[in-house]
Design a protein around this motif. Structure first.
Motif, PDB file in Angstrom:
ATOM      1  N   ARG A 212       0.843  -1.203   0.000  1.00  0.00           N
ATOM      2  CA  ARG A 212       0.000   0.000   0.000  1.00  0.00           C
ATOM      3  C   ARG A 212       0.878   1.253   0.000  1.00  0.00           C
ATOM      4  O   ARG A 212       0.638   2.190  -0.756  1.00  0.00           O
ATOM      5  CB  ARG A 212      -0.915   0.008   1.222  1.00  0.00           C
ATOM      6  CG  ARG A 212      -1.852   1.228   1.261  1.00  0.00           C
ATOM      7  CD  ARG A 212      -2.445   1.461   2.616  1.00  0.00           C
ATOM      8  NE  ARG A 212      -1.375   1.878   3.530  1.00  0.00           N
ATOM      9  CZ  ARG A 212      -1.373   1.652   4.836  1.00  0.00           C
ATOM     10  NH1 ARG A 212      -2.357   1.016   5.411  1.00  0.00           N
ATOM     11  NH2 ARG A 212      -0.376   2.063   5.594  1.00  0.00           N
ATOM     12  N   ASP A 213       1.909   1.251   0.868  1.00  0.00           N
ATOM     13  CA  ASP A 213       2.785   2.418   0.989  1.00  0.00           C
ATOM     14  C   ASP A 213       3.783   2.541  -0.159  1.00  0.00           C
ATOM     15  O   ASP A 213       4.237   3.643  -0.466  1.00  0.00           O
ATOM     16  CB  ASP A 213       3.542   2.376   2.319  1.00  0.00           C
ATOM     17  CG  ASP A 213       2.637   2.568   3.532  1.00  0.00           C
ATOM     18  OD1 ASP A 213       1.413   2.823   3.348  1.00  0.00           O
ATOM     19  OD2 ASP A 213       3.138   2.457   4.663  1.00  0.00           O
ATOM     20  N   TYR A 214       4.135   1.418  -0.762  1.00  0.00           N
ATOM     21  CA  TYR A 214       5.099   1.384  -1.867  1.00  0.00           C
ATOM     22  C   TYR A 214       4.498   0.567  -3.013  1.00  0.00           C
ATOM     23  O   TYR A 214       4.895  -0.578  -3.257  1.00  0.00           O
ATOM     24  CB  TYR A 214       6.428   0.769  -1.407  1.00  0.00           C
ATOM     25  CG  TYR A 214       7.099   1.565  -0.323  1.00  0.00           C
ATOM     26  CD1 TYR A 214       7.965   2.611  -0.641  1.00  0.00           C
ATOM     27  CD2 TYR A 214       6.861   1.292   1.022  1.00  0.00           C
ATOM     28  CE1 TYR A 214       8.584   3.365   0.358  1.00  0.00           C
ATOM     29  CE2 TYR A 214       7.473   2.045   2.018  1.00  0.00           C
ATOM     30  CZ  TYR A 214       8.320   3.070   1.677  1.00  0.00           C
ATOM     31  OH  TYR A 214       8.917   3.813   2.666  1.00  0.00           O
ATOM     32  N   PRO A 215       3.520   1.127  -3.738  1.00  0.00           N
ATOM     33  CA  PRO A 215       2.809   0.361  -4.764  1.00  0.00           C
ATOM     34  C   PRO A 215       3.704  -0.147  -5.891  1.00  0.00           C
ATOM     35  O   PRO A 215       3.339  -1.102  -6.577  1.00  0.00           O
ATOM     36  CB  PRO A 215       1.743   1.333  -5.274  1.00  0.00           C
ATOM     37  CG  PRO A 215       2.173   2.683  -4.822  1.00  0.00           C
ATOM     38  CD  PRO A 215       3.003   2.491  -3.605  1.00  0.00           C
ATOM     39  N   MET A 216       4.878   0.450  -6.057  1.00  0.00           N
ATOM     40  CA  MET A 216       5.782  -0.052  -7.090  1.00  0.00           C
ATOM     41  C   MET A 216       6.312  -1.447  -6.754  1.00  0.00           C
ATOM     42  O   MET A 216       6.860  -2.126  -7.607  1.00  0.00           O
ATOM     43  CB  MET A 216       6.943   0.919  -7.314  1.00  0.00           C
ATOM     44  CG  MET A 216       7.898   1.071  -6.150  1.00  0.00           C
ATOM     45  SD  MET A 216       7.264   2.045  -4.760  1.00  0.00           S
ATOM     46  CE  MET A 216       7.294   3.704  -5.350  1.00  0.00           C
ATOM     47  N   LEU A 217       6.116  -1.900  -5.521  1.00  0.00           N
ATOM     48  CA  LEU A 217       6.547  -3.239  -5.113  1.00  0.00           C
ATOM     49  C   LEU A 217       5.482  -4.309  -5.334  1.00  0.00           C
ATOM     50  O   LEU A 217       5.743  -5.493  -5.120  1.00  0.00           O
ATOM     51  CB  LEU A 217       6.974  -3.239  -3.640  1.00  0.00           C
ATOM     52  CG  LEU A 217       8.188  -2.373  -3.307  1.00  0.00           C
ATOM     53  CD1 LEU A 217       8.493  -2.439  -1.824  1.00  0.00           C
ATOM     54  CD2 LEU A 217       9.398  -2.771  -4.129  1.00  0.00           C
ATOM     55  N   LEU A 218       4.282  -3.898  -5.768  1.00  0.00           N
ATOM     56  CA  LEU A 218       3.218  -4.875  -6.036  1.00  0.00           C
ATOM     57  C   LEU A 218       3.719  -5.931  -7.011  1.00  0.00           C
ATOM     58  O   LEU A 218       4.270  -5.605  -8.063  1.00  0.00           O
ATOM     59  CB  LEU A 218       1.994  -4.193  -6.638  1.00  0.00           C
ATOM     60  CG  LEU A 218       1.034  -3.532  -5.669  1.00  0.00           C
ATOM     61  CD1 LEU A 218       0.027  -2.678  -6.410  1.00  0.00           C
ATOM     62  CD2 LEU A 218       0.342  -4.561  -4.813  1.00  0.00           C
ATOM     63  N   GLY A 219       3.569  -7.180  -6.641  1.00  0.00           N
ATOM     64  CA  GLY A 219       3.955  -8.284  -7.509  1.00  0.00           C
ATOM     65  C   GLY A 219       5.412  -8.695  -7.416  1.00  0.00           C
ATOM     66  O   GLY A 219       5.807  -9.673  -8.030  1.00  0.00           O
ATOM     67  N   THR A 220       6.224  -7.976  -6.659  1.00  0.00           N
ATOM     68  CA  THR A 220       7.642  -8.324  -6.570  1.00  0.00           C
ATOM     69  C   THR A 220       7.921  -9.344  -5.473  1.00  0.00           C
ATOM     70  O   THR A 220       8.853 -10.134  -5.599  1.00  0.00           O
ATOM     71  CB  THR A 220       8.517  -7.079  -6.322  1.00  0.00           C
ATOM     72  OG1 THR A 220       8.154  -6.476  -5.079  1.00  0.00           O
ATOM     73  CG2 THR A 220       8.377  -6.075  -7.450  1.00  0.00           C
TER      74      THR A 220
END
Length: 95
Positions: A36-44
Motif C-alpha cells: 500500500r505504501d510502496y505500490p511499485m513493489l506490487l507483484g515483486t
C-alpha cells in the motif's frame, strides 16, 4: 522491516522501512501495508493474483524462517513492537 537491495532501489527507499501494521501482525498484513505504501513493489514479493510468496523470496523474523509457514501466522511480539525487523530476503541460488 528490511528489504533486499534491489527492492530498495525500486521503491526508492532505504533498506529499513518503518510500517504501521495493525494487530495481529502477520506476514500478510506486513506485506499488505508495504505494498500500500510502496505500490511499485506490487507483484515483486508476492504473486498479485494468488498472494503466494514468489520463488526465491524468504521471510525471517527473530532469526526464524517464516517462509513456509502460513502467511497468516502471527509474528513474534518483538516484530510487532518494532524491536526486531521483519526481513524479506532474496534467496541466492547457484551451483
Amino acid at each position: 522491516m528490511e528489504l533486499p537491495a534491489g527492492l530498495c532501489v525500486l521503491a526508492r527507499t532505504d533498506r529499513e522501512v518503518r510500517l504501521h501494521v495493525e494487530s495481529p501482525v502477520t506476514p500478510t498484513r506486513v506485506l499488505d501495508v508495504l505494498e500500500r505504501d510502496y505500490p511499485m513493489l506490487l507483484g515483486t514479493i508476492r504473486d498479485q493474483r494468488t498472494g503466494n510468496r514468489r520463488p526465491f523470496i524468504r521471510y525471517f523474523a527473530c532469526q526464524q524462517d517464516f517462509s513456509l509457514q502460513s502467511p497468516d501466522t502471527e509474528l513474534p511480539d518483538a516484530i510487532a513492537a518494532g524491536k526486531e525487523p521483519f526481513l524479506v530476503v532474496g534467496a541466492i541460488a547457484g551451483g
